[in-house]
Motif scaffolding. Structure first.
Motif, PDB file in Angstrom:
ATOM      1  N   GLY A  46       0.560  -1.208   0.015  1.00  0.00           N
ATOM      2  CA  GLY A  46       0.130  -0.031   0.126  1.00  0.00           C
ATOM      3  C   GLY A  46       0.856   0.981  -0.193  1.00  0.00           C
ATOM      4  N   ASP A  47       0.399   2.195  -0.395  1.00  0.00           N
ATOM      5  CA  ASP A  47       1.147   3.492  -0.564  1.00  0.00           C
ATOM      6  C   ASP A  47       0.407   4.621   0.582  1.00  0.00           C
ATOM      7  N   PRO A  48       1.315   4.994   1.384  1.00  0.00           N
ATOM      8  CA  PRO A  48       0.692   5.833   2.383  1.00  0.00           C
ATOM      9  C   PRO A  48       0.189   7.082   1.847  1.00  0.00           C
ATOM     10  N   ALA A  49       0.799   7.623   0.698  1.00  0.00           N
ATOM     11  CA  ALA A  49       0.082   8.933   0.310  1.00  0.00           C
ATOM     12  C   ALA A  49      -1.060   8.649  -0.394  1.00  0.00           C
ATOM     13  N   ARG A  50      -1.623   7.487  -1.003  1.00  0.00           N
ATOM     14  CA  ARG A  50      -2.687   7.316  -1.501  1.00  0.00           C
ATOM     15  C   ARG A  50      -3.672   6.769  -0.309  1.00  0.00           C
ATOM     16  N   MET A  51      -3.334   6.423   0.878  1.00  0.00           N
ATOM     17  CA  MET A  51      -4.079   6.124   1.944  1.00  0.00           C
ATOM     18  C   MET A  51      -4.566   7.718   2.636  1.00  0.00           C
ATOM     19  N   MET A  52      -3.844   8.545   2.563  1.00  0.00           N
ATOM     20  CA  MET A  52      -4.092   9.792   2.993  1.00  0.00           C
ATOM     21  C   MET A  52      -5.248  10.621   2.170  1.00  0.00           C
ATOM     22  N   LEU A  53      -5.043  10.282   0.732  1.00  0.00           N
ATOM     23  CA  LEU A  53      -5.907  11.347  -0.030  1.00  0.00           C
ATOM     24  C   LEU A  53      -7.241  10.633  -0.404  1.00  0.00           C
ATOM     25  N   GLY A  54      -7.292   9.204  -0.243  1.00  0.00           N
ATOM     26  CA  GLY A  54      -8.466   8.547  -0.581  1.00  0.00           C
ATOM     27  C   GLY A  54      -8.646   8.130  -1.892  1.00  0.00           C
ATOM     28  N   GLN A  55      -9.596   7.867  -2.626  1.00  0.00           N
ATOM     29  CA  GLN A  55      -9.952   7.543  -3.695  1.00  0.00           C
ATOM     30  C   GLN A  55      -9.943   8.740  -4.887  1.00  0.00           C
ATOM     31  N   ASN A  56      -9.732   9.773  -4.654  1.00  0.00           N
ATOM     32  CA  ASN A  56      -9.866  10.967  -5.886  1.00  0.00           C
ATOM     33  C   ASN A  56      -8.777  11.445  -5.878  1.00  0.00           C
ATOM     34  N   GLU A  57      -7.497  10.916  -5.624  1.00  0.00           N
ATOM     35  CA  GLU A  57      -6.202  11.477  -5.636  1.00  0.00           C
ATOM     36  C   GLU A  57      -5.859  11.790  -7.110  1.00  0.00           C
ATOM     37  N   THR A  58      -4.993  12.685  -7.501  1.00  0.00           N
ATOM     38  CA  THR A  58      -4.331  13.072  -8.729  1.00  0.00           C
ATOM     39  C   THR A  58      -2.861  12.663  -8.525  1.00  0.00           C
ATOM     40  N   ALA A  59      -1.951  12.435  -9.644  1.00  0.00           N
ATOM     41  CA  ALA A  59      -0.506  12.272  -9.567  1.00  0.00           C
ATOM     42  C   ALA A  59       0.105  13.381  -8.953  1.00  0.00           C
ATOM     43  N   GLU A  60      -0.457  14.493  -9.142  1.00  0.00           N
ATOM     44  CA  GLU A  60       0.392  15.668  -8.671  1.00  0.00           C
ATOM     45  C   GLU A  60       0.075  15.632  -7.331  1.00  0.00           C
ATOM     46  N   GLN A  61      -1.228  15.605  -6.593  1.00  0.00           N
ATOM     47  CA  GLN A  61      -1.441  15.449  -5.320  1.00  0.00           C
ATOM     48  C   GLN A  61      -0.537  14.473  -4.635  1.00  0.00           C
ATOM     49  N   VAL A  62      -0.551  13.225  -5.048  1.00  0.00           N
ATOM     50  CA  VAL A  62       0.360  12.010  -4.525  1.00  0.00           C
ATOM     51  C   VAL A  62       1.762  12.569  -4.577  1.00  0.00           C
ATOM     52  N   ALA A  63       2.473  13.110  -5.440  1.00  0.00           N
ATOM     53  CA  ALA A  63       3.796  13.529  -5.412  1.00  0.00           C
ATOM     54  C   ALA A  63       4.051  14.650  -4.576  1.00  0.00           C
ATOM     55  N   ILE A  64       2.993  15.572  -4.167  1.00  0.00           N
ATOM     56  CA  ILE A  64       3.125  16.587  -3.269  1.00  0.00           C
ATOM     57  C   ILE A  64       3.404  15.928  -1.822  1.00  0.00           C
ATOM     58  N   VAL A  65       2.264  14.945  -1.537  1.00  0.00           N
ATOM     59  CA  VAL A  65       2.203  14.323  -0.336  1.00  0.00           C
ATOM     60  C   VAL A  65       3.235  13.519  -0.031  1.00  0.00           C
ATOM     61  N   LYS A  66       4.168  12.966  -0.969  1.00  0.00           N
ATOM     62  CA  LYS A  66       5.253  11.915  -0.895  1.00  0.00           C
ATOM     63  C   LYS A  66       6.575  12.983  -0.437  1.00  0.00           C
ATOM     64  N   LYS A  67       6.167  14.074  -1.000  1.00  0.00           N
ATOM     65  CA  LYS A  67       7.578  14.989  -0.830  1.00  0.00           C
ATOM     66  C   LYS A  67       7.570  15.355   0.561  1.00  0.00           C
ATOM     67  N   LYS A  68       6.139  15.865   0.834  1.00  0.00           N
ATOM     68  CA  LYS A  68       5.888  16.519   2.047  1.00  0.00           C
ATOM     69  C   LYS A  68       6.215  15.446   3.245  1.00  0.00           C
ATOM     70  N   TYR A  69       5.954  14.336   3.238  1.00  0.00           N
ATOM     71  CA  TYR A  69       6.141  13.200   4.429  1.00  0.00           C
ATOM     72  C   TYR A  69       7.489  12.417   4.179  1.00  0.00           C
ATOM     73  N   GLY A  70       8.130  12.744   3.033  1.00  0.00           N
ATOM     74  CA  GLY A  70       9.485  11.930   2.639  1.00  0.00           C
ATOM     75  C   GLY A  70       9.205  10.570   2.321  1.00  0.00           C
ATOM     76  N   PHE A  71       7.926  10.330   1.700  1.00  0.00           N
ATOM     77  CA  PHE A  71       7.780   9.037   1.066  1.00  0.00           C
ATOM     78  C   PHE A  71       8.410   8.782  -0.129  1.00  0.00           C
TER      79      PHE A  71
END
Length: 358
Positions: A32-57
């Motif tokens: 599982g991807d922690p970034a996608r767990m945080m964003l839910g089902q309607n995430e975009t690739a840009e949102q996933v990238a931002i969350v991954k950078k913010k939390y060091g994923f």
């Protein structure tokens, strides 16, 4: 004695380091991807990238592990580059700056347990601070009941050794150790909170603080503590009773006890003045293990009784895959377990000075 204490602290630090490593690896090799767990089902690739950078994923597993250690360490190092995970931003860390180099700031801070995935970025330390006191109150109440009644029943068993009362106490204590806490919780909640509610005035569910129906804030409801504390204390009560009986019988067979009796001391006075303290050693050791494990074992009891403690929070976090809360709660429980064991080892060394000299 000082060397004994320092040795125990050294072992504790190594144990805690091992616990941190296991917790990190366990929750970071899960699918599982922690970034996608945080964003839910309607995430975009840009949102996933931002969350991954913010939390060091977006970093390697080794780099994430070092960042996790840096978050937990009171002495930590932080980047001066805004946008980096370890950047010393306002609100993320409560820190005291010690000194700076060209690209790094060294600070002294409280351990940072990161932010919840599901509670709008609420710090995990705040979640634990709100729920841990309720669990601590429940655990202390349960262990107090177990300690007082267990020692008392153990002494009664010795006084009436091999008689009906002794056998009855042994039967009840064995039954108490055998029944799982979640089953006892269901039975007690149904029997005393529903069937006998008219006589007990106890509720099936409820926490220490409840919201006033008329909007006057919250109020303390101490009666909600009774059933979960008794249920959580049943198993350690059985253990303490058995240990106290066996330990006291063993101590009473020693030569110095026979000498005390020969000097004319009554049986009750012999127990109180000579045998009781020495027979408490294994009881203290058992209580330490039970008290620490109660912080984890309270999970089922809290959930069944609706007690808003750390155990119930862990169940809710598991249901929502809120990994930071699970990791933080497990780490806090493990730390408390280690600290309690150090404290009990010191007490045990005081009760038996031979141990601290080894």
């Amino acid at each position: 004695m000082l060397r004994y204490v320092l040795q125990k602290i050294g072992y504790a630090v190594l144990t805690l380091f091992g616990v941190v490593t296991v917790i990190f690896l366990l929750f970071n090799i899960l699918p599982g991807d922690p970034a996608r767990m945080m964003l839910g089902q309607n995430e975009t690739a840009e949102q996933v990238a931002i969350v991954k950078k913010k939390y060091g994923f977006d970093k390697s597993l080794g780099e994430q592990y070092l960042l996790y250690l840096n978050d937990l360490s009171p002495l930590s190092f932080h980047s001066k580059t805004e946008g980096d995970y370890s950047f010393l931003s306002e609100g993320k860390y409560t820190a005291t700056k010690l000194f700076s180099t060209e690209g790094t700031t060294t600070v002294l801070k409280l351990p940072y347990l990161r932010e919840s995935f599901q509670k709008n970025g609420k710090p995990v330390s705040n979640v634990i601070a709100e729920t841990l006191p309720n669990t601590a109150i429940l655990a202390v109440s349960a262990i107090t009941i177990a300690m007082i009644l267990g020692v008392f029943l153990g002494i009664i068993s010795v006084l009436f050794k091999d008689k009906f009362l002794d056998k009855f106490i042994q039967l009840i204590s064995t039954l108490g150790m055998s029944v799982p806490s979640f089953f006892s919780a269901i039975i007690f909640a149904w029997l005393f909170g529903f069937v006998l509610h008219e006589y007990t005035n106890l509720n099936m569910t409820g926490s220490l603080y409840e919201v006033d129906d008329f909007g006057d804030g919250t109020y303390m409801q101490l009666k909600n503590l009774i059933l979960p504390a008794i249920v959580l204390g049943i198993r350690p009560l059985g253990v303490v009773t058995q240990l106290m009986r066996n330990s006291l019988l063993e101590v009473l067979s020693q030569d110095y006890i026979r000498t005390a009796k020969a000097k004319g001391l009554s049986f009750a006075k012999t127990i109180r003045k000579h045998a009781l303290k020495n027979s408490l050693n294994p009881v203290v050791t058992a209580i330490s293990g039970w008290f620490a494990s109660m912080l984890a074992g309270a999970v089922f009891v809290e959930y069944i009784f609706g007690w808003n403690g750390l155990g119930k929070e862990i169940v809710d976090a598991l249901n929502t895959l809120d990994l930071p809360i699970i990791m933080g709660a497990v780490l806090v429980i493990a730390t408390l377990f280690i600290l309690i064991n150090i404290f009990v080892d010191i007490i045990y060394g005081w009760l038996d000075p031979k141990i601290s000299r080894q």
